[in-house]
Design a protein around this motif. Sequence first.
Motif, PDB file in Angstrom:
ATOM      1  N   ILE A  37      28.183 102.101  45.449  1.00 35.40           N
ATOM      2  CA  ILE A  37      28.288 102.407  46.877  1.00 35.40           C
ATOM      3  C   ILE A  37      29.745 102.591  47.297  1.00 35.40           C
ATOM      4  N   ALA A  38      30.616 101.641  46.966  1.00 37.08           N
ATOM      5  CA  ALA A  38      32.009 101.737  47.416  1.00 37.08           C
ATOM      6  C   ALA A  38      32.925 100.990  46.460  1.00 37.08           C
ATOM      7  N   GLY A  39      34.188 101.409  46.440  1.00 38.13           N
ATOM      8  CA  GLY A  39      35.184 100.757  45.611  1.00 38.13           C
ATOM      9  C   GLY A  39      36.029 101.780  44.869  1.00 38.13           C
ATOM     10  N   ASP A  40      36.933 101.281  44.045  1.00 33.96           N
ATOM     11  CA  ASP A  40      37.804 102.123  43.222  1.00 33.96           C
ATOM     12  C   ASP A  40      37.584 101.692  41.778  1.00 33.96           C
ATOM     13  N   VAL A  41      36.547 102.263  41.161  1.00 31.03           N
ATOM     14  CA  VAL A  41      36.023 101.727  39.903  1.00 31.03           C
ATOM     15  C   VAL A  41      35.835 102.818  38.856  1.00 31.03           C
ATOM     16  N   HIS A  42      36.217 102.498  37.648  1.00 25.95           N
ATOM     17  CA  HIS A  42      35.796 103.243  36.462  1.00 25.95           C
ATOM     18  C   HIS A  42      34.851 102.332  35.695  1.00 25.95           C
ATOM     19  N   TYR A  43      33.761 102.895  35.174  1.00 24.08           N
ATOM     20  CA  TYR A  43      32.787 102.076  34.447  1.00 24.08           C
ATOM     21  C   TYR A  43      32.758 102.507  32.994  1.00 24.08           C
ATOM     22  N   LEU A  44      32.955 101.539  32.109  1.00 27.43           N
ATOM     23  CA  LEU A  44      32.988 101.802  30.673  1.00 27.43           C
ATOM     24  C   LEU A  44      31.651 101.449  30.055  1.00 27.43           C
ATOM     25  N   ILE A  45      31.063 102.407  29.335  1.00 24.90           N
ATOM     26  CA  ILE A  45      29.831 102.170  28.589  1.00 24.90           C
ATOM     27  C   ILE A  45      30.031 102.729  27.184  1.00 24.90           C
ATOM     28  N   GLU A  46      30.038 101.817  26.213  1.00 20.99           N
ATOM     29  CA  GLU A  46      30.302 102.211  24.833  1.00 20.99           C
ATOM     30  C   GLU A  46      31.618 102.988  24.746  1.00 20.99           C
ATOM     31  N   LYS A  47      31.587 104.279  24.393  1.00 18.32           N
ATOM     32  CA  LYS A  47      32.826 105.050  24.243  1.00 18.32           C
ATOM     33  C   LYS A  47      33.093 105.976  25.424  1.00 18.32           C
ATOM     34  N   ASN A  61      20.945 100.315  28.688  1.00 13.33           N
ATOM     35  CA  ASN A  61      19.925  99.558  27.968  1.00 13.33           C
ATOM     36  C   ASN A  61      20.535  98.336  27.299  1.00 13.33           C
ATOM     37  N   SER A  62      19.734  97.575  26.599  1.00 13.12           N
ATOM     38  CA  SER A  62      20.156  96.271  26.092  1.00 13.12           C
ATOM     39  C   SER A  62      21.095  96.351  24.887  1.00 13.12           C
ATOM     40  N   ARG A  63      21.354  97.552  24.374  1.00 10.43           N
ATOM     41  CA  ARG A  63      22.231  97.694  23.210  1.00 10.43           C
ATOM     42  C   ARG A  63      23.585  98.275  23.570  1.00 10.43           C
ATOM     43  N   GLU A  64      23.815  98.552  24.846  1.00  9.54           N
ATOM     44  CA  GLU A  64      25.030  99.260  25.241  1.00  9.54           C
ATOM     45  C   GLU A  64      26.057  98.312  25.870  1.00  9.54           C
ATOM     46  N   LEU A  65      27.236  98.225  25.227  1.00  7.97           N
ATOM     47  CA  LEU A  65      28.342  97.454  25.781  1.00  7.97           C
ATOM     48  C   LEU A  65      28.812  98.118  27.068  1.00  7.97           C
ATOM     49  N   HIS A  66      29.142  97.310  28.085  1.00  8.23           N
ATOM     50  CA  HIS A  66      29.583  97.911  29.337  1.00  8.23           C
ATOM     51  C   HIS A  66      30.436  96.942  30.137  1.00  8.23           C
ATOM     52  N   PHE A 103      16.108 105.295  29.565  1.00 12.54           N
ATOM     53  CA  PHE A 103      16.884 104.234  28.924  1.00 12.54           C
ATOM     54  C   PHE A 103      16.854 104.328  27.403  1.00 12.54           C
ATOM     55  N   THR A 104      15.766 104.840  26.863  1.00 12.12           N
ATOM     56  CA  THR A 104      15.569 104.781  25.408  1.00 12.12           C
ATOM     57  C   THR A 104      15.624 106.137  24.716  1.00 12.12           C
ATOM     58  N   ASN A 105      15.351 107.212  25.423  1.00 13.57           N
ATOM     59  CA  ASN A 105      15.265 108.520  24.795  1.00 13.57           C
ATOM     60  C   ASN A 105      16.575 109.290  24.954  1.00 13.57           C
ATOM     61  N   ARG A 106      17.644 108.694  24.463  1.00 13.71           N
ATOM     62  CA  ARG A 106      18.966 109.316  24.484  1.00 13.71           C
ATOM     63  C   ARG A 106      19.848 108.583  23.477  1.00 13.71           C
ATOM     64  N   PRO A 107      20.906 109.232  22.995  1.00 12.36           N
ATOM     65  CA  PRO A 107      21.798 108.555  22.047  1.00 12.36           C
ATOM     66  C   PRO A 107      22.481 107.361  22.707  1.00 12.36           C
ATOM     67  N   GLY A 109      24.992 105.114  24.328  1.00 13.81           N
ATOM     68  CA  GLY A 109      26.233 105.380  25.029  1.00 13.81           C
ATOM     69  C   GLY A 109      26.389 106.803  25.526  1.00 13.81           C
ATOM     70  N   GLU A 110      25.296 107.543  25.609  1.00 15.11           N
ATOM     71  CA  GLU A 110      25.332 108.913  26.103  1.00 15.11           C
ATOM     72  C   GLU A 110      24.385 109.056  27.291  1.00 15.11           C
ATOM     73  N   GLN A 111      24.701 109.972  28.199  1.00 16.41           N
ATOM     74  CA  GLN A 111      23.842 110.311  29.336  1.00 16.41           C
ATOM     75  C   GLN A 111      23.483 109.083  30.175  1.00 16.41           C
ATOM     76  N   ASN A 112      24.430 108.161  30.297  1.00 11.93           N
ATOM     77  CA  ASN A 112      24.177 106.975  31.114  1.00 11.93           C
ATOM     78  C   ASN A 112      24.223 107.283  32.616  1.00 11.93           C
ATOM     79  N   LYS A 113      24.996 108.270  32.974  1.00  8.32           N
ATOM     80  CA  LYS A 113      25.106 108.629  34.385  1.00  8.32           C
ATOM     81  C   LYS A 113      24.210 109.835  34.661  1.00  8.32           C
ATOM     82  N   ILE A 114      23.342 109.702  35.673  1.00  9.73           N
ATOM     83  CA  ILE A 114      22.438 110.806  35.980  1.00  9.73           C
ATOM     84  C   ILE A 114      22.817 111.446  37.306  1.00  9.73           C
ATOM     85  N   GLN A 115      22.514 112.712  37.402  1.00  6.54           N
ATOM     86  CA  GLN A 115      22.834 113.519  38.579  1.00  6.54           C
ATOM     87  C   GLN A 115      21.643 113.535  39.526  1.00  6.54           C
TER      88      GLN A 115
END
Length: 276
Positions: A37-47, A61-66, A103-107, A109-115
């Motif tokens: 919603i608000a802030g000055d944030v970068h979000y790290l998920i895997e690479k 998902n439960s296997r992704e470092l973030h 959550f499960t049908n993607r590589p 650390g990929e496609q974590n952000k949706i449009q």
Amino acid sequence: MKIAHEIEGLQYIHKRTDEPYKMDFHLHDRFEVYFFIAGDVHYLIEKKVYPLVYGDVLLINSRELHKPTYRSEAPYENIVIHFDPQAVERFASPYAFNLLNCFTNRPLGEQNKIQLLPQQLEELLALYSRMDGLSSRPEDGSDLLMMTYFIQLLVLLNRAFSQNALPLSSSIVPEKLAPVLDYIDHHLDHDLTLEALEQQFFMNRYYLSRLFRQSIGSTIHEYILLKRIACAKKLLHDGHNVTDACQQSGFNDYSNFIRMFKRIVGVPPGQYRKQR
């Protein structure tokens, strides 16, 4: 401000704070829907590193470092839902609509952000408004309604994931660091000390360590440790014994593996295996 509601298999938190708090890389067994919603944030998920703007949705998902990285002291507001995927599976559609697809049908650390399209964002905000209302003024049947709204939310997110699969500009990891992260991912059972990485990439270990901390927000040691724990959790979940999980995830010392696994996951690996 904090609005929270927890039922079996589902935790809803809407939080706004004037003082963003430091959070390290972490893993959890539940899946996560994160709404910014608000802030000055970068979000790290895997690479990947995602600069966030209002209305962004992250699926983890439960296997992704973030971890979030706060770039200033700007007030921070988000809505996070943690849920047990097994709590959702009982709502599986007879028409083969998979509520966990995004959550499960993607590589990893990929496609974590949706449009989200404008209309989809409007529908999402309406659902969150109802969830806020249930959390602030719980009544008989609130838990049932909360789960109902959440299932509607998952349908909306999966439709957006499938329909609006546009290539998003996400990663701002320095070019020199990207191959290091990729190497770590594929060689967890190898020697990954700073000395070994220095020789592998012909990069001064102190420069590499500084670059990693500046870009990722943690030490290389912390990152590798959590990647190995994530790998061990998957191996245990898939039926491997504790010894195999220890060796294949890159822990050379069995006692250290037991100690680190319990510290990070909360239970020893043998107990975790029995719970799966």
